[in-house]
Design a protein around this motif. Structure first.
Motif, PDB file in Angstrom:
ATOM      1  N   LEU A   1       3.968   1.472  -1.128  1.00 58.04           N
ATOM      2  CA  LEU A   1       4.666   1.612  -2.415  1.00 58.04           C
ATOM      3  C   LEU A   1       3.735   2.109  -3.513  1.00 58.04           C
ATOM      4  O   LEU A   1       4.067   2.995  -4.283  1.00 58.04           O
ATOM      5  CB  LEU A   1       5.246   0.258  -2.848  1.00 58.04           C
ATOM      6  CG  LEU A   1       6.602  -0.164  -2.324  1.00 58.04           C
ATOM      7  CD1 LEU A   1       6.963  -1.530  -2.887  1.00 58.04           C
ATOM      8  CD2 LEU A   1       7.672   0.844  -2.736  1.00 58.04           C
ATOM      9  N   GLU A   2       2.568   1.487  -3.601  1.00 62.57           N
ATOM     10  CA  GLU A   2       1.715   1.720  -4.756  1.00 62.57           C
ATOM     11  C   GLU A   2       0.800   2.921  -4.590  1.00 62.57           C
ATOM     12  O   GLU A   2       0.560   3.657  -5.535  1.00 62.57           O
ATOM     13  CB  GLU A   2       0.863   0.474  -5.049  1.00 62.57           C
ATOM     14  CG  GLU A   2       1.706  -0.752  -5.296  1.00 62.57           C
ATOM     15  CD  GLU A   2       1.039  -1.756  -6.208  1.00 62.57           C
ATOM     16  OE1 GLU A   2       0.267  -2.573  -5.701  1.00 62.57           O
ATOM     17  OE2 GLU A   2       1.283  -1.714  -7.427  1.00 62.57           O
ATOM     18  N   VAL A   3       0.261   3.073  -3.391  1.00 59.50           N
ATOM     19  CA  VAL A   3      -0.744   4.122  -3.212  1.00 59.50           C
ATOM     20  C   VAL A   3      -0.096   5.420  -2.732  1.00 59.50           C
ATOM     21  O   VAL A   3      -0.336   6.491  -3.283  1.00 59.50           O
ATOM     22  CB  VAL A   3      -1.845   3.657  -2.240  1.00 59.50           C
ATOM     23  CG1 VAL A   3      -2.902   4.740  -2.084  1.00 59.50           C
ATOM     24  CG2 VAL A   3      -2.466   2.364  -2.743  1.00 59.50           C
TER      25      VAL A   3
ATOM     26  N   GLY B   1       3.291   6.000  -5.197  1.00 61.05           N
ATOM     27  CA  GLY B   1       3.176   5.515  -6.580  1.00 61.05           C
ATOM     28  C   GLY B   1       3.650   6.518  -7.615  1.00 61.05           C
ATOM     29  O   GLY B   1       4.388   6.169  -8.534  1.00 61.05           O
ATOM     30  N   ASN B   2       3.271   7.787  -7.436  1.00 67.99           N
ATOM     31  CA  ASN B   2       3.629   8.794  -8.444  1.00 67.99           C
ATOM     32  C   ASN B   2       5.126   8.892  -8.660  1.00 67.99           C
ATOM     33  O   ASN B   2       5.602   9.029  -9.775  1.00 67.99           O
ATOM     34  CB  ASN B   2       3.086  10.155  -8.020  1.00 67.99           C
ATOM     35  CG  ASN B   2       1.586  10.227  -8.207  1.00 67.99           C
ATOM     36  OD1 ASN B   2       1.066   9.707  -9.195  1.00 67.99           O
ATOM     37  ND2 ASN B   2       0.893  10.833  -7.268  1.00 67.99           N
TER      38      ASN B   2
ATOM     39  N   ILE C   1      10.339  -0.129  -8.646  1.00 64.35           N
ATOM     40  CA  ILE C   1       9.777   0.819  -9.614  1.00 64.35           C
ATOM     41  C   ILE C   1       8.522   0.212 -10.249  1.00 64.35           C
ATOM     42  O   ILE C   1       7.500   0.876 -10.410  1.00 64.35           O
ATOM     43  CB  ILE C   1      10.815   1.174 -10.698  1.00 64.35           C
ATOM     44  CG1 ILE C   1      11.954   1.992 -10.099  1.00 64.35           C
ATOM     45  CG2 ILE C   1      10.165   1.950 -11.821  1.00 64.35           C
ATOM     46  CD1 ILE C   1      13.079   2.284 -11.073  1.00 64.35           C
TER      47      ILE C   1
ATOM     48  N   MET D   1       9.911   7.406 -12.054  1.00 64.80           N
ATOM     49  CA  MET D   1      11.144   6.632 -12.237  1.00 64.80           C
ATOM     50  C   MET D   1      11.011   5.658 -13.397  1.00 64.80           C
ATOM     51  O   MET D   1      11.955   5.444 -14.162  1.00 64.80           O
ATOM     52  CB  MET D   1      11.485   5.871 -10.950  1.00 64.80           C
ATOM     53  CG  MET D   1      12.049   6.759  -9.861  1.00 64.80           C
ATOM     54  SD  MET D   1      12.101   5.923  -8.258  1.00 64.80           S
ATOM     55  CE  MET D   1      13.639   5.015  -8.429  1.00 64.80           C
ATOM     56  N   ALA D   2       9.832   5.073 -13.541  1.00 64.49           N
ATOM     57  CA  ALA D   2       9.611   4.148 -14.647  1.00 64.49           C
ATOM     58  C   ALA D   2       9.735   4.883 -15.977  1.00 64.49           C
ATOM     59  O   ALA D   2      10.323   4.387 -16.930  1.00 64.49           O
ATOM     60  CB  ALA D   2       8.231   3.507 -14.527  1.00 64.49           C
TER      61      ALA D   2
ATOM     62  N   PHE E   1      -2.441  -2.081  -6.709  1.00 70.99           N
ATOM     63  CA  PHE E   1      -2.719  -2.471  -5.335  1.00 70.99           C
ATOM     64  C   PHE E   1      -3.918  -3.411  -5.278  1.00 70.99           C
ATOM     65  O   PHE E   1      -3.954  -4.357  -4.490  1.00 70.99           O
ATOM     66  CB  PHE E   1      -2.980  -1.218  -4.490  1.00 70.99           C
ATOM     67  CG  PHE E   1      -3.257  -1.512  -3.052  1.00 70.99           C
ATOM     68  CD1 PHE E   1      -2.244  -1.925  -2.215  1.00 70.99           C
ATOM     69  CD2 PHE E   1      -4.544  -1.390  -2.546  1.00 70.99           C
ATOM     70  CE1 PHE E   1      -2.497  -2.206  -0.891  1.00 70.99           C
ATOM     71  CE2 PHE E   1      -4.803  -1.673  -1.222  1.00 70.99           C
ATOM     72  CZ  PHE E   1      -3.782  -2.083  -0.389  1.00 70.99           C
TER      73      PHE E   1
ATOM     74  N   GLY F   1       5.692   0.043  -7.593  1.00 68.32           N
ATOM     75  CA  GLY F   1       5.269   1.393  -7.244  1.00 68.32           C
ATOM     76  C   GLY F   1       4.478   2.054  -8.360  1.00 68.32           C
ATOM     77  O   GLY F   1       3.470   2.722  -8.131  1.00 68.32           O
TER      78      GLY F   1
ATOM     79  N   TRP G   1       0.840  -1.198   0.000  1.00 76.18           N
ATOM     80  CA  TRP G   1       0.000   0.000   0.000  1.00 76.18           C
ATOM     81  C   TRP G   1       0.876   1.250   0.000  1.00 76.18           C
ATOM     82  O   TRP G   1       0.640   2.199  -0.744  1.00 76.18           O
ATOM     83  CB  TRP G   1      -0.900  -0.040   1.233  1.00 76.18           C
ATOM     84  CG  TRP G   1      -1.707   1.199   1.460  1.00 76.18           C
ATOM     85  CD1 TRP G   1      -2.836   1.568   0.783  1.00 76.18           C
ATOM     86  CD2 TRP G   1      -1.467   2.221   2.413  1.00 76.18           C
ATOM     87  NE1 TRP G   1      -3.300   2.758   1.248  1.00 76.18           N
ATOM     88  CE2 TRP G   1      -2.483   3.190   2.263  1.00 76.18           C
ATOM     89  CE3 TRP G   1      -0.492   2.423   3.398  1.00 76.18           C
ATOM     90  CZ2 TRP G   1      -2.545   4.334   3.044  1.00 76.18           C
ATOM     91  CZ3 TRP G   1      -0.559   3.554   4.172  1.00 76.18           C
ATOM     92  CH2 TRP G   1      -1.579   4.510   3.999  1.00 76.18           C
TER      93      TRP G   1
ATOM     94  N   TYR H   1       7.290   6.522  -8.293  1.00 74.73           N
ATOM     95  CA  TYR H   1       7.780   5.374  -9.052  1.00 74.73           C
ATOM     96  C   TYR H   1       7.338   5.430 -10.511  1.00 74.73           C
ATOM     97  O   TYR H   1       8.043   4.954 -11.389  1.00 74.73           O
ATOM     98  CB  TYR H   1       7.325   4.073  -8.385  1.00 74.73           C
ATOM     99  CG  TYR H   1       8.086   3.784  -7.119  1.00 74.73           C
ATOM    100  CD1 TYR H   1       9.420   3.399  -7.178  1.00 74.73           C
ATOM    101  CD2 TYR H   1       7.509   3.937  -5.885  1.00 74.73           C
ATOM    102  CE1 TYR H   1      10.142   3.152  -6.031  1.00 74.73           C
ATOM    103  CE2 TYR H   1       8.218   3.699  -4.723  1.00 74.73           C
ATOM    104  CZ  TYR H   1       9.543   3.304  -4.798  1.00 74.73           C
ATOM    105  OH  TYR H   1      10.262   3.073  -3.656  1.00 74.73           O
ATOM    106  N   VAL H   2       6.178   6.032 -10.747  1.00 74.73           N
ATOM    107  CA  VAL H   2       5.752   6.212 -12.139  1.00 74.73           C
ATOM    108  C   VAL H   2       6.778   7.083 -12.860  1.00 74.73           C
ATOM    109  O   VAL H   2       7.191   6.793 -13.983  1.00 74.73           O
ATOM    110  CB  VAL H   2       4.348   6.845 -12.203  1.00 74.73           C
ATOM    111  CG1 VAL H   2       4.043   7.311 -13.620  1.00 74.73           C
ATOM    112  CG2 VAL H   2       3.303   5.844 -11.746  1.00 74.73           C
TER     113      VAL H   2
END
Lengths: 658, 386
Positions: free
Chosen positions: A62-64, A67-68, B241, A73-74, B282, B244, A60, A70-71
């Motif tokens: 990491l993603e929520v 998340g932005n 990454i 970074m991707a 998620f 995320g 949660w 990591y987006v």
């Protein structure tokens, strides 16, 4: 999860967690399951739940929550910006002949993230592209935070090297690539190298200058000459595209095999610049200058270099500007090697990178006498009919302790003959008269009006100012009280262009332009106009307007001009160099003395004498007197200007109107 | 008792969750690998995984129908067999990515260490169930550890560090459920701690490297992943990454850039959770964990309702094995656990792992069927619980 356990039992079990349960043994459950095992299995389930809770919390987070980040970074990962370098504008001569063009260069790039075995790959690449491994490593280290960008490690490889590398890249060098980018090329070779300048990568110091505000840190910029001066016009707007790449840096392709562009911006080429330089005249001028240097060598002078200039006295346009020794501007293309640079800057090379025409400062010698004569006439200190007896030497009246030598005893001379024969004694006397006249600053005044002592403002970088000495300057630089004083000798030496006077060749050419065109000051320049490369429309007129009139009395100017005609004829100080030359040449030689060095030979002339089209100047460093090497150089240039081409011998070559 | 009776007493909740996980896994494997270059077909890995799942399902069914209690008698045969197989790996194993873990059987390869997880659950449970009448004394603890130590050491030497950790975790879990005193666990912890200090600090100083350097790098890099982004930390960074950037609902199936552009390494095996996290976000990760929670719930429930100590221990061992693998694998992809190369049960591509995990499920089903058949009282209670 349901344990199906009674609460009373649970209490007992939690007790048995810490002590082995005797009760269990006494009861003798046999092979039946005792309650403690069920409870402990439930505990196991609870631990699993706890661990899953830890996982879900972290996921949660990491993603929520982040998340932005990591987006972003991707995106950094897979979106690669592939720059498209804009070609610089083309530099043309006045007749539309290209002097600097572009060609497609090949560069070797390395994508550090895609290297499988960096040490081995870089070592082998180093051998192939002949760049020391340390240099490659240094280049990569500079971009250490940017492992997903291709880094240029070698610019301008040969096609043979390209095909050799291309074959091996898929197998041996997965992170290496070859890309094309525009490079400068010089169709005329070394011609006008000093005027054109060169381009190179912007350095750290330049990045901080306001001139380069907003430039990228790997921008190619004009480093010298016209490339520097008109960089703003010549440089285009770099474009580029955003590509989707995979982990090995390979662009993703669509069905037809074309890279998928996320966005793209076409590079806008730079604008073209037309110069007043005439390639033919430039070529002849450089050849003549080399001839003059060789001539001086033949006469056993050191002749460490020289400068030659051809100008249009009516407009101030520079038709040719040569500096000797010279260099090949293509040395800089793709980066100059250290060895090459050391070779060019070695003392024995005599500063080939120096543009002597605008950056060299020399005493003008007798070419200065035209200015002294004009100053004397304008200030009323010369009576053209009055004579002086030249005995071969002169001293300040009443002070025979310092002897001023003349180059020959010429007997009774008036102004005309003094200029024709370049009589020092006459001008010593003029200089002394200025001194006696309440330390009259007339020579300085007129030297400055004519444009000496300050840069001419030519549209080339690095121009020197020269020096016109005066009492204030002596006061400033003098070490002792006597040093600080303006002495009669200062005026006397200055009158013949010696002492502390320093000029650049271009300054003197500009002075003679004003004399030749009837007294209007010129603004020397090489730029004519900026032209859009597509529409061919003029975007900017680079020509400065003519300067103001110098304010010379036409009678005085006529007197000097007539003497200058005589000074180029047989029987003058330069002998018979221009004997029989058509059209008539007017000119003045100069032999400048520099302590500890051979004489500097000057010659400045214009022709045709009655309607001057060209002012031509030659100066040979340590080339002996003006008549020894300067005048023959100028004559060579005039020959090419007036007699080149058998179709119309003797016809002046009219420059195409720029 | 005929076949239909068995089927009536099957734990269908567990079966449904496991089938859902396998289907989910194949979907993610397809997404991760369908665009990989050099594949004979986009379904290459999915097809192989399906075959493994079918073989596994068949074996699971067989195991479910066999009375698991009968296996107790063969514990020494099983123990000798698995130790022998692992030794065989050393003799004829093929080198795969720095480790010798496979026995090549011509058309496919078998990874005995995966099988060892299930076999050791049975062997240790059988031993502990035998000792049940006595005090859970220190001797029992020591002997259990002794039995576990042999295959664990062999697996470690292969080197398959991850499987060794699973064996250790299963052993400790069985000891715990059996009722070993906490004092013993404390002593075990001290010994393991001392062992770690020896392996990481003391022995390397005297030139003895039990762990290969890449193992040490991978183990320690999660503590400071940004130190070496293109080296050992690369996998972890790319995984984080990927997960995320999935945000709440994910980039969409087949749309994850980290996965589709191969930034993510091992995307269909060890790092399959990262693919799921990137593409389904998620929501997808939570759904996966929910399915695992169902499996764990059913497993714990079977351990509780089992009418034999042996059954409870086996069920608890299976639960511990699955939970440990799930936690360490997902924990590794999100940077809270070291990178050990433990596959994600039912999800990661890999036949041996799939078959072993399905065998474990077969054991759970067998225990479930048996406990309901032999105990009316428990049978009714279980029915109410449902």
């Amino acid at each position: 999860m349901s344990f199906r356990l009674k609460s009373s039992r649970r209490k007992k079990q939690s007790f048995s967690l810490f002590k082995s349960s005797r009760r269990r043994k006494r009861r003798g459950y046999g092979d039946r399951q005792p309650p403690s095992i069920a409870f402990r299995a439930g505990m196991l389930g609870a631990m699993a739940l706890l661990l899953f809770g830890v996982l879900i919390f972290r996921i949660w987070f990491l993603e929520v929550i982040s998340g932005n980040q990591y987006v972003a970074m991707a995106k950094d990962n897979f979106i690669r910006f592939v720059p498209d370098e804009a070609p610089r504008g083309i530099i043309y001569d006045r007749n539309g002949q290209p002097l600097v063009e572009n060609r497609a260069g090949l560069a070797v790039t390395v994508l550090p993230a895609a290297l499988k075995d960096p040490q081995r790959e870089l070592a082998e690449l180093s051998k192939i592209i002949q760049v020391p491994e340390a240099d490659i490593q240094q280049e990569l280290d500079q971009h250490k935070n940017d492992t997903y960008s291709s880094i240029v490690v070698k610019r301008d490889i040969t096609p043979a090297m390209k095909s050799y590398l291309i074959e091996r890249i898929p197998l041996y060098f997965p992170g290496v690539d070859i890309k094309t980018f525009p490079l400068r090329s010089y169709p005329k070779g070394q011609e006008a190298a000093h005027v054109l300048g060169h381009v190179g990568q912007i350095d750290q110091q330049e990045l901080t200058e306001p001139r380069y505000k907003g430039y990228k840190n790997d921008a190619e910029i004009g480093k010298d000459g016209v490339e520097y001066e008109y960089d703003k016009w010549l440089r285009g707007v770099d474009g580029g595209m955003q590509l989707e790449v995979d982990a090995s840096g390979k662009p993703k392709t669509d069905a037809s095999g074309q890279p998928v562009e996320l966005s793209s911006q076409k590079a806008i080429p730079g604008n073209d610049v037309y110069l007043s330089i005439d390639s033919n005249i430039q070529k002849a001028t450089e050849a003549a200058l080399q001839y003059g240097v060789n001539l001086a060598h033949q006469k056993n002078y050191p002749a460490t270099g020289g400068a030659a200039i051809v100008m249009d006295p009516k407009t101030g346009q520079i038709l040719a500007m040569a500096s000797n020794p010279t260099f090949d501007p293509s040395f800089w293309v793709g980066g100059m090697s250290t060895a090459k640079y050391q070779e060019l800057t070695a003392p024995s090379a005599h500063d080939p990178l120096l543009n002597r025409a605008i950056q060299g400062q020399y005493p003008p010698g007798s070419t200065f006498k035209a200015i002294t004569a004009l100053a004397g006439l304008q200030e009323g200190l010369i009576n053209p009919a009055a004579t002086v007896d030249s005995t071969g030497s002169w001293h300040v009246p009443g002070d025979p302790s310092v002897i001023f030598h003349d180059w020959a005893p010429l007997g009774i001379v008036d102004l005309h003959r003094a200029i024709v024969m370049s009589c020092d004694t006459y001008f010593y006397d003029v200089g002394y008269r200025f001194y006696k006249d309440n330390n009259n600053q007339g020579i300085q005044k007129w030297a400055r009006i004519m444009g000496l002592g300050k840069p001419t403002g030519v549209d080339l970088p690095g121009e020197a100012a020269g020096r016109i000495p005066d009492p204030a300057w002596k006061q400033k630089v003098g070490q002792t009280p006597i040093d600080k004083m303006w002495m009669p000798g200062n005026s006397v030496n200055m009158a013949i262009g010696q002492g502390d006077v320093l000029v650049t060749p271009l300054q003197m050419a500009a002075v003679y332009c004003a004399i030749a065109n009837g007294g209007t000051l010129v603004r020397p320049h090489v730029g004519l106009r900026v032209v859009d490369p597509v529409t061919h429309q003029m975007l900017q007129d680079l020509e400065p307007p003519l300067g103001p009139s110098a304010g010379l009395n036409p009678d005085n100017l006529a007197m000097v001009k007539s003497a200058l005609i005589g000074a180029a004829q047989p029987g003058s100080a330069i002998g018979s160099v221009f004997a029989g030359f058509q059209p008539t040449v007017a000119g003045k030689s100069g032999t400048a003395q520099v302590a500890g060095k051979a004489d500097y030979g000057w010659y400045i002339a214009y022709a045709p004498a009655d309607n001057p089209q060209y002012v031509v100047l030659a100066m040979i460093e340590q080339g002996g007197g003006g008549s020894a090497s300067g005048a023959p150089t100028v004559k060579k240039i005039f020959e090419s200007l007036f007699h080149a081409g058998q179709a119309a011998p003797g016809q002046p070559v009219t420059p195409a109107n720029g | 008792m005929e076949f239909r009776t068995y089927l009536r007493h099957f734990d269908y909740g567990l079966l449904a969750a496991v089938c859902g996980l396998i289907a989910f896994g194949m979907l993610i494997i397809y997404s991760a690998t369908h665009s990989d270059p050099g594949l004979p077909s986009p379904y290459y890995y999915v097809r192989l995984q399906a075959i493994a799942a079918m073989v596994g399902a068949l074996l699971m069914l067989v195991l479910a129908l066999i009375d698991f209690r009968g296996l107790r008698a063969y514990r020494w045969h099983m123990y000798a067999g698995i130790v022998g197989l692992i030794v065989l790996v050393f003799i004829m194993g093929a080198a795969v990515k720095g480790g010798q873990r496979w026995i090549n059987l011509g058309i496919f390869q078998v990874q005995p260490s995966e099988l060892a997880k299930v076999v050791m659950i049975l062997v240790l449970s059988a031993y502990l169930a035998d000792r049940q009448r006595g005090e859970p004394g220190f001797r029992t603890t020591l002997i259990t550890i002794g039995y576990a130590m042999l295959p664990a050491l062999l697996v470690f030497l292969q080197p398959d560090f991850g499987t060794m950790l699973v064996l250790v975790a299963v052993t400790l879990a069985l000891l715990f459920v059996y009722g070993t005193r906490l004092l013993h666990f404390f002593m075990i912890a001290v010994v393991i701690g001392a062992g770690l200090v020896m392996v990481f600090e003391v022995l390397p100083h005297i030139g003895l490297h039990l762990l290969k350097s890449y193992q040490v790098d991978r183990l320690l890099v999660f503590l400071h992943p940004n130190q070496d982004p293109s080296g050992a930390g690369y996998n972890l960074l790319q995984s984080k990454i990927a997960i995320g950037s999935g945000m709440v609902t994910g980039q969409g199936l087949y749309q994850g850039m980290q996965t589709q552009l191969s930034f993510l390494p091992e995307h269909h095996t060890d790092f399959i959770f990262s693919v799921l996290g990137e593409e389904l976000g998620f929501v997808g990760a939570a759904a996966l964990l929910a399915m695992y929670a169902v499996v764990v719930w059913r497993g714990v429930r079977i351990a509780i309702i089992s009418n034999s100590v042996f059954g409870s221990l086996v069920a608890a061992g299976v639960v511990a094995m699955l939970v440990f693998q799930i936690f360490v694998n997902i924990g590794m992809t999100i940077g809270i656990m070291p990178i050990t190369g433990i596959p994600l049960p039912f999800m990661s591509y890999g036949g041996s792992s799939m078959v072993s995990n399905l065998l474990a499920v077969g054991l759970l089903e067998s225990i479930h069927i048996r406990s309901r058949l032999t105990s009316d009282r428990r049978f009714r209670r279980a029915k109410i619980a449902r």
